[in-house]
Structure formats: C-alpha cells, structure tokens
Design a protein around this motif. Structure first.
Motif, mmCIF file in Angstrom:
data_model
loop_
_atom_site.group_PDB
_atom_site.id
_atom_site.type_symbol
_atom_site.label_atom_id
_atom_site.label_comp_id
_atom_site.label_asym_id
_atom_site.label_seq_id
_atom_site.Cartn_x
_atom_site.Cartn_y
_atom_site.Cartn_z
ATOM 1 N N THR A 241 24.344 27.258 41.190
ATOM 2 C CA THR A 241 25.583 27.205 40.429
ATOM 3 C C THR A 241 26.681 27.946 41.183
ATOM 4 O O THR A 241 26.495 29.102 41.591
ATOM 5 C CB THR A 241 25.396 27.845 39.046
ATOM 6 N N PHE A 242 27.821 27.278 41.381
ATOM 7 C CA PHE A 242 28.971 27.862 42.063
ATOM 8 C C PHE A 242 30.076 28.096 41.030
ATOM 9 O O PHE A 242 30.461 27.178 40.312
ATOM 10 C CB PHE A 242 29.486 26.916 43.147
ATOM 11 N N SER A 243 30.612 29.309 40.979
ATOM 12 C CA SER A 243 31.652 29.639 39.998
ATOM 13 C C SER A 243 32.854 30.255 40.694
ATOM 14 O O SER A 243 32.711 31.009 41.653
ATOM 15 C CB SER A 243 31.113 30.633 38.959
ATOM 16 N N GLY A 244 34.037 29.933 40.177
ATOM 17 C CA GLY A 244 35.260 30.545 40.683
ATOM 18 C C GLY A 244 35.556 30.209 42.126
ATOM 19 O O GLY A 244 35.884 31.104 42.921
ATOM 20 N N VAL A 245 35.505 28.915 42.485
ATOM 21 C CA VAL A 245 35.729 28.476 43.865
ATOM 22 C C VAL A 245 37.211 28.173 44.084
ATOM 23 O O VAL A 245 37.843 27.493 43.266
ATOM 24 C CB VAL A 245 34.897 27.222 44.186
ATOM 25 N N THR A 246 37.768 28.673 45.188
ATOM 26 C CA THR A 246 39.122 28.299 45.592
ATOM 27 C C THR A 246 39.146 27.982 47.080
ATOM 28 O O THR A 246 38.382 28.553 47.859
ATOM 29 C CB THR A 246 40.154 29.413 45.304
ATOM 30 N N VAL A 247 40.032 27.063 47.455
ATOM 31 C CA VAL A 247 40.275 26.715 48.852
ATOM 32 C C VAL A 247 41.765 26.879 49.115
ATOM 33 O O VAL A 247 42.584 26.190 48.490
ATOM 34 C CB VAL A 247 39.832 25.266 49.168
ATOM 35 N N ALA A 248 42.112 27.815 49.980
ATOM 36 C CA ALA A 248 43.518 28.123 50.278
ATOM 37 C C ALA A 248 44.284 28.428 48.991
ATOM 38 O O ALA A 248 45.466 28.084 48.863
ATOM 39 C CB ALA A 248 44.164 26.972 51.040
ATOM 40 N N GLY A 249 43.622 29.056 48.042
ATOM 41 C CA GLY A 249 44.257 29.427 46.783
ATOM 42 C C GLY A 249 44.215 28.361 45.713
ATOM 43 O O GLY A 249 44.528 28.641 44.553
ATOM 44 N N PHE A 250 43.814 27.142 46.044
ATOM 45 C CA PHE A 250 43.735 26.067 45.068
ATOM 46 C C PHE A 250 42.357 26.069 44.398
ATOM 47 O O PHE A 250 41.332 26.197 45.080
ATOM 48 C CB PHE A 250 43.967 24.703 45.732
ATOM 49 N N PRO A 251 42.283 25.924 43.080
ATOM 50 C CA PRO A 251 40.981 25.887 42.418
ATOM 51 C C PRO A 251 40.172 24.688 42.889
ATOM 52 O O PRO A 251 40.712 23.617 43.170
ATOM 53 C CB PRO A 251 41.342 25.781 40.935
ATOM 54 N N ALA A 252 38.844 24.887 42.982
ATOM 55 C CA ALA A 252 37.963 23.826 43.467
ATOM 56 C C ALA A 252 36.620 23.914 42.751
ATOM 57 O O ALA A 252 36.312 24.918 42.085
ATOM 58 C CB ALA A 252 37.767 23.940 44.986
ATOM 59 N N THR A 253 35.841 22.870 42.861
ATOM 60 C CA THR A 253 34.495 22.858 42.302
ATOM 61 C C THR A 253 33.522 22.366 43.366
ATOM 62 O O THR A 253 33.908 21.658 44.305
ATOM 63 C CB THR A 253 34.398 21.944 41.062
ATOM 64 N N VAL A 254 32.250 22.750 43.209
ATOM 65 C CA VAL A 254 31.190 22.319 44.111
ATOM 66 C C VAL A 254 30.087 21.679 43.272
ATOM 67 O O VAL A 254 29.624 22.263 42.286
ATOM 68 C CB VAL A 254 30.604 23.494 44.914
ATOM 69 N N ASP A 255 29.683 20.466 43.649
ATOM 70 C CA ASP A 255 28.526 19.831 43.039
ATOM 71 C C ASP A 255 27.756 19.109 44.132
ATOM 72 O O ASP A 255 28.084 19.233 45.329
ATOM 73 C CB ASP A 255 28.911 18.889 41.894
ATOM 74 N N GLN A 256 26.728 18.334 43.759
ATOM 75 C CA GLN A 256 25.884 17.709 44.767
ATOM 76 C C GLN A 256 26.615 16.649 45.585
ATOM 77 O O GLN A 256 26.143 16.251 46.653
ATOM 78 C CB GLN A 256 24.642 17.108 44.109
ATOM 79 N N SER A 257 27.776 16.190 45.107
ATOM 80 C CA SER A 257 28.523 15.191 45.868
ATOM 81 C C SER A 257 29.527 15.808 46.825
ATOM 82 O O SER A 257 30.115 15.104 47.647
ATOM 83 C CB SER A 257 29.243 14.224 44.913
ATOM 84 N N GLY A 258 29.739 17.132 46.736
ATOM 85 C CA GLY A 258 30.636 17.750 47.699
ATOM 86 C C GLY A 258 31.517 18.830 47.095
ATOM 87 O O GLY A 258 31.286 19.325 45.991
ATOM 88 N N LEU A 259 32.540 19.205 47.856
ATOM 89 C CA LEU A 259 33.540 20.190 47.460
ATOM 90 C C LEU A 259 34.788 19.437 47.025
ATOM 91 O O LEU A 259 35.317 18.609 47.779
ATOM 92 C CB LEU A 259 33.854 21.115 48.637
ATOM 93 N N HIS A 260 35.273 19.703 45.812
ATOM 94 C CA HIS A 260 36.396 18.965 45.249
ATOM 95 C C HIS A 260 37.522 19.930 44.895
ATOM 96 O O HIS A 260 37.284 20.960 44.248
ATOM 97 C CB HIS A 260 35.973 18.214 43.981
ATOM 98 N N VAL A 261 38.731 19.595 45.293
ATOM 99 C CA VAL A 261 39.883 20.418 44.955
ATOM 100 C C VAL A 261 40.324 20.088 43.539
ATOM 101 O O VAL A 261 40.452 18.933 43.163
ATOM 102 C CB VAL A 261 41.040 20.179 45.937
ATOM 103 N N GLY A 262 40.548 21.137 42.732
ATOM 104 C CA GLY A 262 40.946 20.971 41.348
ATOM 105 C C GLY A 262 39.786 21.189 40.409
ATOM 106 O O GLY A 262 38.622 21.025 40.786
ATOM 107 N N PRO A 263 40.058 21.555 39.145
ATOM 108 C CA PRO A 263 38.996 21.714 38.154
ATOM 109 C C PRO A 263 38.244 20.405 37.958
ATOM 110 O O PRO A 263 38.790 19.311 38.165
ATOM 111 C CB PRO A 263 39.751 22.115 36.878
ATOM 112 N N ALA A 264 36.981 20.505 37.545
ATOM 113 C CA ALA A 264 36.157 19.311 37.357
ATOM 114 C C ALA A 264 36.760 18.369 36.326
ATOM 115 O O ALA A 264 36.666 17.141 36.454
ATOM 116 C CB ALA A 264 34.746 19.709 36.945
#
Length: 378
Positions: A241-264
């Motif tokens: 479980t990945f919580s509180g992910v950001t990329v360059a300050g932008f919120p992001a999520t991680v799941d089995q399909s990859g790293l996604h910018v923005g909330p799920a």
C-alpha cells in the motif's frame, strides 16, 4: 501514455552465505522428520510432515549505486533495514536482522573467504563479516540476540522451538542518492510450524517519509507477504500500500498498473501530467511498478508483493546512476506429507493460477522478480 515494460533485476537470494541453508529447494529437497521419536506425539508441530522449507524476507528499501569506472557492478548495493527468517527440518532455524545490509557477498565477506579456501583463521573470518546485525542459527550461539546500538536503532532475532522471528527498525536514514532520505522504517519476518501438518512464513516491511531527490515523495509504504502449506496445497497472499504520493508536488497514486498523477477518484488533466513527466525527465528519473509475483506448484508457494522501482541518472553526475526499490516483501513455504500418511501433492502440481497478469513464471523459484512493470501514466 504507453506503459513502460522491463524485466527488473532478480530480488536478493534469501539464503545467507555460510548458513545451514545453502542450495536447498522447497519441500521435495528436504526430508528428515522421520517416523522416530519426533512422531511420538501425533499433534506435535510438524509431526505429520515428511519435510518442509520456510523462508521470509522484508526490507524498508533496497538501493544500488553504480559508476562507469567501477571495478564491479553495481558499485554499491544494500537494504535498509533487512529481516530474514528460515526454518527446515531438525528443526534448524536461521534469523537475521540488520539496519544496513550490503548484500550477502559483502555482509558475509569473511565467511565467504573461508568457504573459498582462503588461509584465514575462523576468528578473523568472523571479524570480517558485517558487524551491524542480530543473527541466530540453530545449534550455534544464543537462541535470541538483541542489539540496540544507538537511539532509534534496534535489531532482534530469535529461535524459539519451531518458530524463527527477526525484526530490524531505525528512525531514519539519508542517501546514497543525493537529496534522498527515509523516515522511520521497520522490517519483520517469521517462519514457523503452525500445526502437525501446517507451516507458515510471513514478512512485512514499512517505511515512512520517503524523499527521492526532492522529486518523488511518499508518506508511507507498507508491504506484506504470507505463504502457507499443509503438505498438499500451498497458499500465497500479500499486498503493498502506497500513501501520500507526490511527483514534483503534484498528488499521485500507485497501483498495479503504474504511477498516476492526480487522486484516484479525480485524475488531473494532461497539462499537469505533462508537467510531472517533465520534472521526472529533467531529474533523469524513470519510475516502474513491479507486479506482485505468485509461484504455486502443489504444496510449494512463493509470494512477492508489489514494489516501486525508481531508476535515477542525475544530470552532471559523471555517469553515476542510482536505483531505489520500495516494497516487495517475500515469503516462501513448502511441505511434503509424512511417510504413510496416505496423502500427496495436489493433482494441480505444476499449475500456478491464477497468477497476476504479466508474471510470466510458474513453479517454485521460477522468474522471481521477473514480472512486468509500468511507468508514469495519466
């Protein structure tokens, strides 16, 4: 955006150099409970098994550092922290807990030299091994070892009857990649006989406040793996479980399909996704999600949880590269029925299903860590 796919490097071997567990398979390679005194109590743990093999391993993070001019590659590798637990017939157990492990070859350097025939006394060989560890082995030394070398750092390993446990924890660490750090981290592993014909291996890794070069930040990652066997059927499960992910300050999520910018629930637009991509590219970073791995063959099972892998080639670093892997707890369990028990491996031996998409491997030990991975997607 199309997904990036690759075959990541094989995860660490669970067998420590110089231990009692060199070259062992799962259930079919180890026998020895027999039908003697150990079977006097039919309900005693393991009394209904002809053989078993348990391994569990977890860390907070794995890293490598490499240079074009290095004499060997990678130039540096390690795990922070690391816990391992193993159990085989006898019972023979092994437990390792360390807050900084440089890999078995370096960590057991003195023992390795002895195995290779180097003319060094045993006392010197032991002194050349990595001292930052709590380690236990059946028949050698104390059954429990605890080491708390400083504030916020603790290591413990124990063998109690038919249970092996280990735990390593630290308040935080920095590097080796520039501008990178980890907060509180903990790794735990256990291998045990749970009944007359049942065995279990469990591992868990937790790391908080992850900062990779100031570009990728993660509040928390929790990874766990569980493997069980009853001599006929194996079961493997786990999660990361990945919580509180950001990329360059932008919120992001991680799941089995990859790293996604923005909330799920509400992915951000293409402009923001492009800005995150540009920030990663400018830093020389590529991000991959390594799929969970399930290898199942009859009574033998290995499960490796999902992990996040960051490859980093910083600009103006003279070709130096870094990798950081977070997650990927692993557990393996195998057992064979006792002689004359009238039971045997399941008729589905050889079929590993259903395995996560893209694992491309079935059977114990096949393709560990060789699944697909996906990169940043919008």
């Amino acid at each position: 955006m199309s997904a990036l796919r690759f075959s990541p490097r094989r995860r660490r071997a669970l067998v420590a150099t110089g231990s009692l567990f060199l070259g062992v398979g799962i259930s079919g390679a180890v026998l020895g409970l027999g039908a003697g005194p150990a079977r006097a109590d039919a309900a005693a743990p393991g009394s209904g098994l002809g053989g078993f093999s348990l391994m569990a391993s977890a860390d907070g993070a794995q890293f490598t550092q490499d240079s074009p001019t290095a004499q060997s590659h990678p130039q540096l590798e390690g795990e922070v922290p690391l816990s391992e637990a193993m159990l085989q017939p006898g019972p023979q157990g092994y437990g390792l807990a360390t807050v900084a492990w440089p890999g078995s070859l370096v960590g057991n350097g003195g023992s390795t030299l002895g195995l290779l025939g180097a003319p060094i006394p045993p006392s010197l060989g032991s002194s050349l091994n990595d001292p930052v560890r709590a380690e236990v082995r059946s028949g050698t030394g104390p059954a429990s070892v605890t080491d708390d070398p400083g504030p916020g750092v603790s290591m413990a390993a124990s063998i109690q009857g038919v249970t092996v446990t280990s735990r390593a924890a630290m308040a935080g660490s920095t590097g080796p990649a520039p501008g990178s750090s980890l907060g509180s981290t903990e790794a735990t592993s256990a291998a045990r006989l749970t009944g007359a014909s049942t065995v279990e291996a469990q591992s868990s890794g937790r790391v908080q406040d992850i900062d990779i070069g100031g570009v990728i930040r993660i509040s928390s990652v929790v990874s766990s793996a569980d493997a069980r066997s009853d001599g006929s059927t194996g079961h493997g499960s786990g999660a990361t479980t990945f919580s509180g992910v950001t990329v360059a300050g932008f919120p992001a999520t991680v799941d089995q399909s990859g790293l996604h910018v923005g909330p799920a629930s509400t992915p951000l637009g293409a402009t923001v996704s492009q800005a995150a991509d540009q920030a990663l590219a400018a830093a020389g970073m590529k991000v991959f999600v390594v799929q969970p791995q399930l290898q199942l063959q009859g009574a033998d099972v290995t499960y490796t949880a999902e992990s996040l892998l960051v490859y980093w080639a910083p600009p103006n670093s003279q070709g130096n590269t870094f990798t950081v892997s977070i997650g990927g707890a692993t557990a393996s369990a195998g057992a064979s029925p006792g002689f004359g028990s009238g039971t045997g491996p399941s008729a589905t031996t050889g079929a590993a299903g259903p395995a996560p998409s893209g694992t491309g491997a079935t059977g114990p030990g096949a393709g560990l860590g060789a699944g697909s991975a996906s990169g940043l997607s919008s």
